[in-house]
Design a protein around this motif. Sequence first.
Motif, PDB file in Angstrom:
ATOM      1  N   ILE A 124       0.834  -1.207   0.000  1.00 58.16           N
ATOM      2  CA  ILE A 124       0.000   0.000   0.000  1.00 58.16           C
ATOM      3  C   ILE A 124       0.866   1.253   0.000  1.00 58.16           C
ATOM      4  N   GLU A 125       0.430   2.250  -0.766  1.00 57.16           N
ATOM      5  CA  GLU A 125       1.090   3.563  -0.822  1.00 57.16           C
ATOM      6  C   GLU A 125       0.039   4.648  -0.610  1.00 57.16           C
ATOM      7  N   PRO A 126       0.448   5.822  -0.119  1.00 58.06           N
ATOM      8  CA  PRO A 126      -0.507   6.945  -0.020  1.00 58.06           C
ATOM      9  C   PRO A 126      -0.806   7.495  -1.408  1.00 58.06           C
ATOM     10  N   TRP A 127      -1.925   8.178  -1.512  1.00 60.48           N
ATOM     11  CA  TRP A 127      -2.258   8.838  -2.772  1.00 60.48           C
ATOM     12  C   TRP A 127      -1.161   9.854  -3.114  1.00 60.48           C
ATOM     13  N   PRO A 128      -0.713   9.926  -4.377  1.00 58.35           N
ATOM     14  CA  PRO A 128       0.229  10.985  -4.761  1.00 58.35           C
ATOM     15  C   PRO A 128      -0.376  12.363  -4.466  1.00 58.35           C
ATOM     16  N   ALA A 129       0.429  13.245  -3.927  1.00 55.24           N
ATOM     17  CA  ALA A 129      -0.076  14.556  -3.498  1.00 55.24           C
ATOM     18  C   ALA A 129      -0.610  15.380  -4.659  1.00 55.24           C
ATOM     19  N   TRP A 130      -0.124  15.112  -5.866  1.00 56.94           N
ATOM     20  CA  TRP A 130      -0.519  15.946  -7.003  1.00 56.94           C
ATOM     21  C   TRP A 130      -1.869  15.547  -7.606  1.00 56.94           C
ATOM     22  N   ILE A 131      -2.408  14.396  -7.223  1.00 57.62           N
ATOM     23  CA  ILE A 131      -3.763  14.028  -7.674  1.00 57.62           C
ATOM     24  C   ILE A 131      -4.761  14.986  -7.032  1.00 57.62           C
ATOM     25  N   ASP A 132      -5.621  15.592  -7.838  1.00 59.82           N
ATOM     26  CA  ASP A 132      -6.544  16.612  -7.348  1.00 59.82           C
ATOM     27  C   ASP A 132      -7.416  16.067  -6.217  1.00 59.82           C
ATOM     28  N   PRO A 133      -7.641  16.849  -5.163  1.00 60.90           N
ATOM     29  CA  PRO A 133      -8.463  16.399  -4.026  1.00 60.90           C
ATOM     30  C   PRO A 133      -9.867  15.959  -4.434  1.00 60.90           C
ATOM     31  N   GLN A 134     -10.450  16.635  -5.424  1.00 63.67           N
ATOM     32  CA  GLN A 134     -11.779  16.235  -5.878  1.00 63.67           C
ATOM     33  C   GLN A 134     -11.760  14.842  -6.503  1.00 63.67           C
ATOM     34  N   VAL A 135     -10.668  14.544  -7.200  1.00 63.07           N
ATOM     35  CA  VAL A 135     -10.524  13.219  -7.814  1.00 63.07           C
ATOM     36  C   VAL A 135     -10.338  12.164  -6.722  1.00 63.07           C
TER      37      VAL A 135
END
Length: 771
Positions: free
Chosen positions: A27-38
């Motif tokens: 498991i990895e955290p969501w990449p920070a650059w993926i838009d919060p709405q997405v």
Amino acid sequence: MDPADLLLRYPERVTHVEHVPAREAVIEPWPAWIDPQVRAVFEAEGIATVWGHQAEAMEHLRAGRHVVISTGTASGKSLAFQAPALTSLVAGRTGSGLHGHRRPTVLYLAPTKALAADQLRRLAPAAHLLRAATVDGDNSREERVWARGHANYLLTNPDTLHHSILPAHERWGRVLGGLTHVVVDECHHYRGVFGAHVAHILRRLRRLCEHHGADPLFVLSSATVADPEVFAERLTGLDMSAVTDDTSPHAARTIALWEPPVIGGTTSQAEGPALAGIRRSATSEAAELMTDLVIGRVRTLTFVRSRRGAETVAAAAQRRLAEVDPELTSRVATYRGGYLPEERRELENRLRSGDLLGLASTNALELGIDIAGLDAVISVGFPGTRAALHQQFGRAGRAGKDSLGVLVARDEPIDTYLVHHPEALFGAPVEASVFDPDNPYVLGPHLAAAAQELPLTDKDFDTFGPRAEEGVAALAAAGWLRKRDAGWFWTKRERAGDLADLRSSGGAPVQIVDDPTGRLIGTVDAGSADSHVHAGAVYVHQGEVYLVDEYDLENGAAMVHRDNPPYSTQARSVTEVQITETLRSEQWGPAAVSFGTVEVHSQVVSFLKHSTETQGVISEDPLVLPERTLPTQSVWWTVEADSVARALDSADVPGAAHAAEHAAIGLLPLLATCDRWDIGGLSTALHADTGLLTVFVYDGHPGGAGFAERGHELAARWLQMTRDAIAGCACQDGCPACIVSPKCGNGNDPLDKAGAIVLLDLVLAGAPPTR
């Protein structure tokens, strides 16, 4: 009911059981650059983190690298491209992500309409972030106009891209000019001639994107492709980064290899060679298995190779269920190509909701349609490649539960070989996809199409490959292209795109029409129409039996009526092969193995009526149909006449060569990415071009598909496997598990099993060491 418990009931039919253990996730955290709405869209579905390979793929895209994702079935490949693509669309809405002067767009390509429709359904939770639309042959004109003017997430297939979007690129300029991502899903499907066509469609797409000011990232996805980086680069013409380490969790899976029992014998001359015993049909076994699973409320998908076979399995299961629990008969159905769009969508929704407990399908449902909750998959016969088999078994277990996969062997050489050699399935990697973008029968039409879209220039030669300049010169010499200052222009009034037959179907589909009502009940591809819907043919659609009254070749239609004749039909044909050029040849003592170009001339001349009760031949009726010519590539082997005469009586030679040809066709799919329906063959005791006994195995596609060439490369190994499969079969005089072919145009006559072994021993005596 535990699906795996079913195996305990029939231990004598199970030749091998393979247990695939469960796997833990990374498991990895969501990449920070993926838009919060997405992120919020996916988090609402319970996806609070991502798996390692998803994060790796997204970082490649963030860095501007084209990527191919080759991880297992149900490993979340869609998220890896959807999240970055949606992020680009959200940025476009705010104005921070404008692509030149256009808002960003995304193009998703699937090999089938069903898969594109499934992806659209899966985008529904993000509807407030995008304007998605499918564009394919099922659209109305109004839907297509809306998509062209408003959609920013376009889902389509290579056929529609080729025939409708690229030729009208000026009207689609808003979409093409804004492209940030092009997704090519289930890319392993693009092999053979179809793969070569798609390779050039993608090159034409790249060329038009550049013309409209876009430079999109390409994302390719597949659960089952060997050497993904090499394959993806060949398909797109771009440098690719590969993501192959699957870090998703997976429930345990039990896979069983299943051989139907011997149920008796036959010595009827009308039924072919005398058999010491025949095996129960794989379709009957599958219908019984599916019945047992449905009674146990086990959601089951059964893959069958042919349309008729799928209908047969579903009908047989329904009959058995009617005797046990009539309520369950309506919860079993068939899914296959040729159904109308509304029929396909209804079946997909019923399967997805759980209303259907059993579905018999052709490979139309093999691709990545997300149908969670399936518990078992039955594959009726080896589907042609290990990749396809893994893809089929991957349809089950998607809800995190343990699953069952069963390969039921047909009475064919490759199936018999595999159920007794499980290491050939479980100890070997998936096959490398074979396709040749330089095939002139593929390259020429796409150069013509590209020229009609935009004038071709010298710099386009690098895009279309090393034979592009030669192809343009040939088209110009034929008067189809004309050189001017701006480049080469298309000169004809006709649509250049119509020159390319993407799926090698032989032309437009033949429509099957119920004559009394005028209702369109389905279609059949032009390449097989002569064999399947000739006058007098029996045709099955959704369990209903029809008889063909008229086959109108000029208008591409077959007129049928409902009937229930006491027989099925099988077309018979005559074939001749002419060698046009020998490209390579190796001498093996008295034998020679060669590869080159040929012309195959074939004609359906009659059809057999087989009794549905005894399977015996009732009659043979003549047909008057045109001869078809196929320019293609072939591997062939010859044996010197003196050596043949010393080894075999002259009367036995035709049957020996014919039997060796059938078995070789049946075993080639273990070495090349094909199945026996992709290739054809011819054997003769004396061929006009060689003057010798000759056995041909050729690609069943114009210009060749790479299968015969692969056979030539591995000829010693291939023919040794063929010889061993024939010799190892327990039958006395030949059977479908070794030398009897379901596609033989000569009714499997003559065949000589013992002679085939002698002949192959003669060929192999001087063969090089296998590799």
